[in-house]
Design an enzyme around this catalytic site. Structure first.
Site, PDB file in Angstrom:
ATOM      1  N   ARG A  83      -7.520  13.197   6.206  1.00  0.00           N
ATOM      2  CA  ARG A  83      -7.161  11.611   5.675  1.00  0.00           C
ATOM      3  C   ARG A  83      -8.421  10.710   5.839  1.00  0.00           C
ATOM      4  O   ARG A  83      -8.792   9.966   5.182  1.00  0.00           O
ATOM      5  CB  ARG A  83      -6.038  11.241   6.512  1.00  0.00           C
ATOM      6  CG  ARG A  83      -5.888   9.746   6.399  1.00  0.00           C
ATOM      7  CD  ARG A  83      -5.351   9.305   5.162  1.00  0.00           C
ATOM      8  NE  ARG A  83      -4.873   8.024   5.157  1.00  0.00           N
ATOM      9  CZ  ARG A  83      -4.735   7.130   4.067  1.00  0.00           C
ATOM     10  NH1 ARG A  83      -5.105   7.725   2.955  1.00  0.00           N
ATOM     11  NH2 ARG A  83      -4.207   5.906   4.005  1.00  0.00           N
ATOM     12  N   SER A  98      -2.290   0.581  -5.159  1.00  0.00           N
ATOM     13  CA  SER A  98      -2.760   1.755  -4.526  1.00  0.00           C
ATOM     14  C   SER A  98      -4.318   2.219  -4.903  1.00  0.00           C
ATOM     15  O   SER A  98      -4.497   1.929  -5.941  1.00  0.00           O
ATOM     16  CB  SER A  98      -1.802   3.103  -4.519  1.00  0.00           C
ATOM     17  OG  SER A  98      -2.315   4.200  -4.112  1.00  0.00           O
ATOM     18  N   ASN A  99      -4.990   2.963  -4.092  1.00  0.00           N
ATOM     19  CA  ASN A  99      -6.131   3.668  -4.289  1.00  0.00           C
ATOM     20  C   ASN A  99      -5.722   4.796  -5.337  1.00  0.00           C
ATOM     21  O   ASN A  99      -6.817   5.068  -6.033  1.00  0.00           O
ATOM     22  CB  ASN A  99      -6.941   3.820  -3.253  1.00  0.00           C
ATOM     23  CG  ASN A  99      -8.102   3.081  -2.500  1.00  0.00           C
ATOM     24  OD1 ASN A  99      -8.205   1.963  -3.071  1.00  0.00           O
ATOM     25  ND2 ASN A  99      -8.302   3.398  -1.268  1.00  0.00           N
ATOM     26  N   ASN A 154      -3.003  -0.011   6.929  1.00  0.00           N
ATOM     27  CA  ASN A 154      -4.613   0.470   7.140  1.00  0.00           C
ATOM     28  C   ASN A 154      -5.127  -0.802   7.330  1.00  0.00           C
ATOM     29  O   ASN A 154      -5.106  -1.776   6.563  1.00  0.00           O
ATOM     30  CB  ASN A 154      -5.064   0.787   5.669  1.00  0.00           C
ATOM     31  CG  ASN A 154      -4.356   2.424   5.510  1.00  0.00           C
ATOM     32  OD1 ASN A 154      -4.617   3.149   6.348  1.00  0.00           O
ATOM     33  ND2 ASN A 154      -3.640   2.523   4.424  1.00  0.00           N
ATOM     34  N   SER A 204       0.333  -3.387   4.722  1.00  0.00           N
ATOM     35  CA  SER A 204      -0.420  -2.166   4.610  1.00  0.00           C
ATOM     36  C   SER A 204      -0.470  -1.614   6.207  1.00  0.00           C
ATOM     37  O   SER A 204      -0.479  -2.461   7.241  1.00  0.00           O
ATOM     38  CB  SER A 204      -1.795  -2.309   4.074  1.00  0.00           C
ATOM     39  OG  SER A 204      -2.542  -0.915   4.227  1.00  0.00           O
ATOM     40  N   THR A 237       1.457   3.842   4.162  1.00  0.00           N
ATOM     41  CA  THR A 237       2.298   2.784   4.519  1.00  0.00           C
ATOM     42  C   THR A 237       3.774   3.070   3.982  1.00  0.00           C
ATOM     43  O   THR A 237       4.804   2.929   4.695  1.00  0.00           O
ATOM     44  CB  THR A 237       1.826   1.405   3.621  1.00  0.00           C
ATOM     45  OG1 THR A 237       0.595   1.301   4.287  1.00  0.00           O
ATOM     46  CG2 THR A 237       2.706   0.448   3.930  1.00  0.00           C
ATOM     47  N   TYR A 265      -0.228   5.093   0.281  1.00  0.00           N
ATOM     48  CA  TYR A 265      -0.500   6.274   1.057  1.00  0.00           C
ATOM     49  C   TYR A 265      -0.723   5.597   2.893  1.00  0.00           C
ATOM     50  O   TYR A 265      -1.456   4.891   2.964  1.00  0.00           O
ATOM     51  CB  TYR A 265      -2.158   7.081   0.920  1.00  0.00           C
ATOM     52  CG  TYR A 265      -1.888   7.673  -0.376  1.00  0.00           C
ATOM     53  CD1 TYR A 265      -1.414   9.023  -0.353  1.00  0.00           C
ATOM     54  CD2 TYR A 265      -2.240   6.852  -1.517  1.00  0.00           C
ATOM     55  CE1 TYR A 265      -1.215   9.403  -1.864  1.00  0.00           C
ATOM     56  CE2 TYR A 265      -2.254   7.604  -2.797  1.00  0.00           C
ATOM     57  CZ  TYR A 265      -1.824   8.812  -3.060  1.00  0.00           C
ATOM     58  OH  TYR A 265      -1.712   9.430  -4.171  1.00  0.00           O
ATOM     59  N   PHE A 318      -8.340  -1.938   7.422  1.00  0.00           N
ATOM     60  CA  PHE A 318      -9.213  -2.153   6.508  1.00  0.00           C
ATOM     61  C   PHE A 318      -8.876  -2.936   5.398  1.00  0.00           C
ATOM     62  O   PHE A 318      -9.348  -3.663   4.580  1.00  0.00           O
ATOM     63  CB  PHE A 318     -10.218  -0.823   5.899  1.00  0.00           C
ATOM     64  CG  PHE A 318      -9.642   0.017   5.148  1.00  0.00           C
ATOM     65  CD1 PHE A 318      -9.309  -0.254   3.693  1.00  0.00           C
ATOM     66  CD2 PHE A 318      -8.812   1.173   5.463  1.00  0.00           C
ATOM     67  CE1 PHE A 318      -8.756   0.634   2.739  1.00  0.00           C
ATOM     68  CE2 PHE A 318      -8.112   2.023   4.678  1.00  0.00           C
ATOM     69  CZ  PHE A 318      -8.065   1.742   3.253  1.00  0.00           C
ATOM     70  N   ASP A 319      -7.566  -2.539   4.723  1.00  0.00           N
ATOM     71  CA  ASP A 319      -6.798  -2.964   3.660  1.00  0.00           C
ATOM     72  C   ASP A 319      -6.104  -4.302   4.119  1.00  0.00           C
ATOM     73  O   ASP A 319      -6.613  -5.259   3.219  1.00  0.00           O
ATOM     74  CB  ASP A 319      -5.650  -2.029   3.250  1.00  0.00           C
ATOM     75  CG  ASP A 319      -5.142  -2.151   1.930  1.00  0.00           C
ATOM     76  OD1 ASP A 319      -5.535  -3.075   1.169  1.00  0.00           O
ATOM     77  OD2 ASP A 319      -4.023  -1.827   1.853  1.00  0.00           O
ATOM     78  N   ASP A 334       0.801  -1.240   0.102  1.00  0.00           N
ATOM     79  CA  ASP A 334      -0.004   0.055  -0.059  1.00  0.00           C
ATOM     80  C   ASP A 334       1.093   1.266   0.056  1.00  0.00           C
ATOM     81  O   ASP A 334       1.868   1.210   0.494  1.00  0.00           O
ATOM     82  CB  ASP A 334      -1.012   0.162   1.346  1.00  0.00           C
ATOM     83  CG  ASP A 334      -1.718   1.328   1.446  1.00  0.00           C
ATOM     84  OD1 ASP A 334      -2.374   1.556   0.557  1.00  0.00           O
ATOM     85  OD2 ASP A 334      -1.434   1.868   2.429  1.00  0.00           O
ATOM     86  N   LYS A 392     -10.115  -0.244  -2.818  1.00  0.00           N
ATOM     87  CA  LYS A 392     -10.071  -0.934  -1.616  1.00  0.00           C
ATOM     88  C   LYS A 392     -10.949  -0.938  -0.435  1.00  0.00           C
ATOM     89  O   LYS A 392     -11.221   0.427  -0.534  1.00  0.00           O
ATOM     90  CB  LYS A 392      -8.595  -0.981  -0.990  1.00  0.00           C
ATOM     91  CG  LYS A 392      -7.460  -0.992  -1.796  1.00  0.00           C
ATOM     92  CD  LYS A 392      -6.221  -0.743  -1.122  1.00  0.00           C
ATOM     93  CE  LYS A 392      -4.831  -0.903  -1.854  1.00  0.00           C
ATOM     94  NZ  LYS A 392      -3.740  -0.364  -1.131  1.00  0.00           N
TER      95      LYS A 392
END
Length: 227
Positions: free
Chosen positions: A44, A121-122, A180, A178, A12, A10, A182-183, A8, A154
């Site tokens: 964010r 990445s998103n 995140n 990641s 990470t 952003y 959620f990821d 990931d 994602k």
């Protein structure tokens, strides 16, 4: 293909709160300089919320639009009075955010160990390529895989399936890296391995009964485990 590490970007590899200093300067002129860190966090959080909502609605837009709209919302919510020029400037800063301090060395260690790394990445490919280039770490990645290629965000299972298809690698040979949760949960749900980069010791993980395969404090610690 051997095991692939899909990083990931952003939060990470790239520090999304690297915008705080610029925010402080812009907000100080309006008497809100002390709110820069809060502004960054809320920006964010809203950026991610907008991507989740658009994903559920089936109303995909490029991630930078979510970022711009989240910036405008945060300005309104905190009543900080940013103008269009301020927002344009801050979006430019977001396109040249710094990498975390240990990222370059850790990625070099993976390269020396012969481990294939990709960015996942998103963000759009163009945005991520530019971000990684300016951060000095683009050369460490064999490819940049963007959700923009499937017009989903994602943690939609379709984006993790797309990652595997692009790399032609089995789920069990693919690791999502990641910061995140959620990821991480999305990747595990899709059958991938996942490592959670828990950059803050106070950060909680979602109690969904889906756990990361590995938890590390930063990318150096990840390199210690995997090389």
């Amino acid at each position: 293909m051997a095991t692939v590490l899909a990083f990931d970007v952003y939060g990470t590899l790239i520090d999304t709160h690297g915008v705080v200093a610029e925010l402080e300067e812009r907000l100080a002129g309006r008497g809100h300089g002390e709110r820069a860190a809060e502004f960054s966090r809320r920006w964010r959080d809203k950026q991610l919320e907008y991507s989740f909502r658009r994903g559920l609605m089936g109303a995909y837009v490029p991630f930078d639009r979510c970022t711009r709209e989240a910036l405008e919302f945060t300005d309104r919510a905190l009543q900080t009075g940013l103008g269009d020029g301020d927002r344009d400037h801050l979006m430019g800063v977001y396109g040249r955010l710094p990498a975390f301090p240990e990222a370059a060395e850790a990625l070099a260690r993976f390269a020396e160990a012969g481990i294939t790394c990709v960015a996942f990445s998103n963000g759009t490919r163009e945005a991520v390529e530019g971000l990684l280039e300016r951060a000095g770490i683009r050369e460490r990645f064999e490819a940049v895989v963007s959700v923009d290629e499937v017009k989903r965000f994602k943690p939609d299972p379709a984006v993790y399936a797309h990652l595997r298809q692009r790399l032609e690698v089995a789920p069990g040979d693919t690791w999502l890296i990641s910061s995140n949760p959620f990821d991480v949960i999305g990747a595990r749900h899709a059958g991938l391995h996942a490592a959670w980069v828990r950059r803050s010791p106070e950060a909680p993980f979602d109690p969904w009964g889906i756990e990361p395969d590995m938890t590390v404090a930063d990318l150096d610690a990840l390199a210690e485990r995997l090389t």
